[in-house]
Design an enzyme around this catalytic site. Structure first.
Site, PDB file in Angstrom:
ATOM      1  N   GLU A 297      34.723  48.198  47.827  1.00  0.00           N
ATOM      2  CA  GLU A 297      34.177  47.826  49.140  1.00  0.00           C
ATOM      3  C   GLU A 297      35.221  47.930  50.258  1.00  0.00           C
ATOM      4  O   GLU A 297      34.888  48.303  51.376  1.00  0.00           O
ATOM      5  CB  GLU A 297      33.563  46.413  49.123  1.00  0.00           C
ATOM      6  CG  GLU A 297      34.526  45.354  48.748  1.00  0.00           C
ATOM      7  CD  GLU A 297      34.133  43.927  49.154  1.00  0.00           C
ATOM      8  OE1 GLU A 297      34.449  43.051  48.364  1.00  0.00           O
ATOM      9  OE2 GLU A 297      33.597  43.692  50.247  1.00  0.00           O
TER      10      GLU A 297
ATOM     11  N   THR B 213      35.167  50.466  40.781  1.00  0.00           N
ATOM     12  CA  THR B 213      35.596  49.070  40.683  1.00  0.00           C
ATOM     13  C   THR B 213      35.091  48.489  39.379  1.00  0.00           C
ATOM     14  O   THR B 213      33.945  48.756  38.978  1.00  0.00           O
ATOM     15  CB  THR B 213      35.118  48.155  41.842  1.00  0.00           C
ATOM     16  OG1 THR B 213      35.355  46.795  41.464  1.00  0.00           O
ATOM     17  CG2 THR B 213      33.663  48.310  42.186  1.00  0.00           C
ATOM     18  N   ILE B 214      35.949  47.697  38.751  1.00  0.00           N
ATOM     19  CA  ILE B 214      35.501  47.023  37.525  1.00  0.00           C
ATOM     20  C   ILE B 214      34.439  45.981  37.868  1.00  0.00           C
ATOM     21  O   ILE B 214      33.703  45.551  37.005  1.00  0.00           O
ATOM     22  CB  ILE B 214      36.667  46.346  36.764  1.00  0.00           C
ATOM     23  CG1 ILE B 214      37.327  45.237  37.592  1.00  0.00           C
ATOM     24  CG2 ILE B 214      37.685  47.368  36.302  1.00  0.00           C
ATOM     25  CD1 ILE B 214      38.208  44.309  36.768  1.00  0.00           C
ATOM     26  N   ASP B 215      34.347  45.581  39.149  1.00  0.00           N
ATOM     27  CA  ASP B 215      33.430  44.494  39.538  1.00  0.00           C
ATOM     28  C   ASP B 215      31.965  44.927  39.599  1.00  0.00           C
ATOM     29  O   ASP B 215      31.075  44.086  39.583  1.00  0.00           O
ATOM     30  CB  ASP B 215      33.820  43.933  40.913  1.00  0.00           C
ATOM     31  CG  ASP B 215      35.268  43.465  40.960  1.00  0.00           C
ATOM     32  OD1 ASP B 215      35.830  43.181  39.885  1.00  0.00           O
ATOM     33  OD2 ASP B 215      35.846  43.406  42.065  1.00  0.00           O
TER      34      ASP B 215
ATOM     35  N   ARG C 131      35.554  39.164  40.965  1.00  0.00           N
ATOM     36  CA  ARG C 131      35.561  38.682  42.346  1.00  0.00           C
ATOM     37  C   ARG C 131      34.278  37.878  42.640  1.00  0.00           C
ATOM     38  O   ARG C 131      33.976  36.973  41.871  1.00  0.00           O
ATOM     39  CB  ARG C 131      35.718  39.857  43.313  1.00  0.00           C
ATOM     40  CG  ARG C 131      36.188  39.403  44.679  1.00  0.00           C
ATOM     41  CD  ARG C 131      36.662  40.559  45.502  1.00  0.00           C
ATOM     42  NE  ARG C 131      38.093  40.694  45.428  1.00  0.00           N
ATOM     43  CZ  ARG C 131      38.755  41.740  45.858  1.00  0.00           C
ATOM     44  NH1 ARG C 131      38.107  42.785  46.352  1.00  0.00           N
ATOM     45  NH2 ARG C 131      40.051  41.773  45.813  1.00  0.00           N
TER      46      ARG C 131
ATOM     47  N   GLN D  47      41.775  43.647  31.752  1.00  0.00           N
ATOM     48  CA  GLN D  47      40.448  44.264  31.948  1.00  0.00           C
ATOM     49  C   GLN D  47      40.506  45.553  32.761  1.00  0.00           C
ATOM     50  O   GLN D  47      39.550  46.317  32.800  1.00  0.00           O
ATOM     51  CB  GLN D  47      39.513  43.277  32.673  1.00  0.00           C
ATOM     52  CG  GLN D  47      39.191  42.054  31.854  1.00  0.00           C
ATOM     53  CD  GLN D  47      38.756  40.881  32.728  1.00  0.00           C
ATOM     54  OE1 GLN D  47      37.578  40.623  32.871  1.00  0.00           O
ATOM     55  NE2 GLN D  47      39.702  40.171  33.311  1.00  0.00           N
TER      56      GLN D  47
END
Ligand code: F6P
Length: 343
Positions: A104, A127-129, A173, A275
């Site tokens: 983002e 992104t891992i998110d 996050r 991660q």
């Protein structure tokens, strides 16, 4: 003179970045374009720091984690003269297009640079998110979920041997996707995400019920971004204004509370940057490769202000602005799937 495409990777790294870089460089080379690595995210255009990339530089990088061109959380909009330097260095290096690979923050900068300054940029979502709204999945997420699931599997056997409650803190996050997916896959007994307020008594009750029916261990997965009653933010922020969540100690605070309320011995594991490290899963390698090919196709065709995105099984172009308009957070439907197995 051959045309040139710049490539940058910004924000937290994740497995699969090198697969995108390889796909872009190979596409550019096949089309007779030069590829230029912009080192360390937007910092590489502010400073400037460039490196030439050709098939030789990207050979063998497909399975490698991290990013061969480095990354940083540099925000040109927060630096004195940062935006002007980006534009000037872009011009002086004679770049014709830029591919920004990021989450983002990095793509938010790309969107503003395109809309406010006409920088010819194309985005790739990483992104891992998995919290970008314009795409069904980001690459890096599948690897993070695999690592977290393996950790949960391993914690099961030691939890069972010692009759303990094991709390596992995962990243993500403000989106609980890693917690939900790894928790479902690993058979967690309680999963806590930032999207759903945490009630300590409900957590303790789920664990007590489980023990009452003969299960003498429990696995609790908690997302680093959860708001816990009484837990303050650590205060430290990055250049995009994000609190550094790993420093808040969500897992420890939850572990203490569970031990006090249930009386069961509790241990806490914070998975942290494990991660994000190491080799990408095959799924992430494939997704990253497809994103790289799509982004190169868009950049070479002059279709800027777009982002490669996954919709169903198709890789398509979506407006960059759409990708960063809002965060994609865990839905009630997904949380219900997780909750069906609590306690
Ligand atoms: O956005 C990816 C991410 O790993 C988040 O899950 C986490 O909160 C953050 O980055 C950690 O950032 P840093 O590596 O700067 O500590």
């Amino acid at each position: 003179m051959a045309k040139s495409v710049g490539i940058l990777t910004g924000g937290g790294d994740c497995p699969g970045l090198n697969a995108v870089i390889r796909a872009v460089v190979r596409s550019a080379d096949a089309a007779g374009w030069d590829a230029v690595g912009v080192r360390e995210g937007w910092r590489g255009l502010v400073e400037p720091i460039f490196e030439d990339l050709g098939p030789a530089q990207v050979s063998g990088i497909l399975p490698r984690g991290g990013t061969i061109i480095g990354t940083s959380r540099t925000n040109p909009f927060k630096l004195e003269g940062g935006v002007e330097r980006v534009l000037q260095n872009f011009r002086e290096r004679e770049l014709d297009a830029l591919i920004a690979i990021g989450g983002e923050d990095t793509l938010g900068v790309a969107t503003r640079m395109f809309e406010e300054h006409q920088l010819p940029v194309v985005g790739v979502p990483k992104t891992i998110d998995n919290d970008l709204s314009g795409t069904d999945y980001t690459f890096g997420f599948d690897t993070a979920v695999s690592i977290a699931t393996e950790a949960i599997d391993r914690l099961h056997t030691t939890a069972e041997s010692h009759n303990r409650v094991m709390v596992v803190e995962v990243m993500g996050r403000h989106a609980g996707w890693i917690a939900v997916m790894s928790g479902i896959a690993g058979g967690a007994d309680v999963i806590l995400v930032p999207e759903i307020p945490v009630d300590f008594e409900e957590v303790a009750e789920a664990i007590r019920k489980r023990h009452a029916r003969g299960k003498n261990f429990s696995i609790v997965v908690v997302s680093e971004g959860c708001e816990l009653p009484g837990l303050e933010d650590a205060g430290e922020q990055d250049q995009f204004g994000h609190v550094i969540l790993s420093k808040r100690g969500v897992g420890d605070a939850l572990g203490r509370e569970i031990e006090q309320r249930t009386g069961y011995e509790t241990r806490v594991t914070v998975l942290g940057h494990v991660q994000r490290g190491g080799t990408p899963t095959p799924r992430d390698r494939v997704l990253a490769t497809r994103f790289g090919l799509k982004a190169a196709e868009l950049a070479l065709a002059g279709e800027f202000g777009q982002m490669a995105a996954l919709r169903g099984d198709d890789v398509v172009a979506v407006p960059l602005a759409e990708a960063t308009a809002q965060l994609k957070v865990v839905t009630r439907e997904w949380y219900d799937v997780a909750q069906a197995f609590f306690g």
